[in-house]
Design an enzyme around this catalytic site. Structure first.
Site, PDB file in Angstrom:
ATOM      1  N   CYS A  64     -17.625  -6.694 -39.836  1.00  0.00           N
ATOM      2  CA  CYS A  64     -18.226  -7.906 -40.382  1.00  0.00           C
ATOM      3  C   CYS A  64     -18.682  -8.737 -39.187  1.00  0.00           C
ATOM      4  O   CYS A  64     -18.591  -8.275 -38.052  1.00  0.00           O
ATOM      5  CB  CYS A  64     -17.298  -8.660 -41.329  1.00  0.00           C
ATOM      6  SG  CYS A  64     -15.887  -9.496 -40.598  1.00  0.00           S
ATOM      7  N   HIS A  97      -0.391   2.664 -29.103  1.00  0.00           N
ATOM      8  CA  HIS A  97       0.810   1.869 -29.368  1.00  0.00           C
ATOM      9  C   HIS A  97       0.995   1.470 -30.817  1.00  0.00           C
ATOM     10  O   HIS A  97       2.128   1.212 -31.231  1.00  0.00           O
ATOM     11  CB  HIS A  97       0.798   0.599 -28.514  1.00  0.00           C
ATOM     12  CG  HIS A  97       0.882   0.876 -27.056  1.00  0.00           C
ATOM     13  ND1 HIS A  97       0.936  -0.130 -26.119  1.00  0.00           N
ATOM     14  CD2 HIS A  97       0.919   2.043 -26.352  1.00  0.00           C
ATOM     15  CE1 HIS A  97       1.003   0.396 -24.907  1.00  0.00           C
ATOM     16  NE2 HIS A  97       0.994   1.716 -25.023  1.00  0.00           N
TER      17      HIS A  97
END
Length: 143
Positions: A64, A97
């Site tokens: 967006c 991670h």
């Protein structure tokens, strides 16, 4: 299979993403929007998240204007770990991670060259596991 979603502000970059995925020979499903006509990002974010829940796609790319709104919407779904990424380094880390499964990019703030570098890392970097498994497991709210 990679699911795609954008609003009108992310439509142009999403068209570039499709070209990139075609070049890489990667399959995708486009959950909309399909033009630059003004629309509401949650409609397409929810469609992508439900497509992932139903097994239609394993990962997603969403865009967006700022990346914020579509990211917030996607992350309301418990099985989604959407990461807003502005740089290639963050793309790699969010996979290593956080085991992010949706890449969110800010359509109004990054170039196609940066988007290409981000996607290169996001789509090829593996989750490290180890100590990160425990942390990722704590993301889901237990009610």
């Amino acid at each position: 299979m990679i699911g795609l979603a954008s609003d009108h502000a992310g439509f142009e970059l999403k068209q570039f993403v499709k070209q990139y995925l075609d070049e890489k020979g990667l399959e995708y499903k486009d959950y909309g929007t399909y033009s630059e006509e003004s629309c509401d990002y949650p409609d397409f974010a929810h469609a992508l998240a439900l497509g992932m829940k139903d097994g239609e796609c394993e990962r997603g790319i969403a865009i967006c204007g700022s990346g914020e709104g579509i990211s917030m919407t996607l992350n309301k779904h418990q099985h989604i770990r959407a990461a807003l990424v502005w740089s290639p380094e963050i793309a790699g880390l969010t996979r290593q991670h956080n085991d992010a499964n949706v890449l969110v990019m800010p359509g109004r703030f990054i170039s196609t060259d940066t988007a290409r570098q981000i996607m290169d890392l996001f789509l090829t970097t593996e989750f490290e596991g180890g100590r990160h498994v425990r942390r990722v497991a704590k993301i889901v709210v237990q009610q």
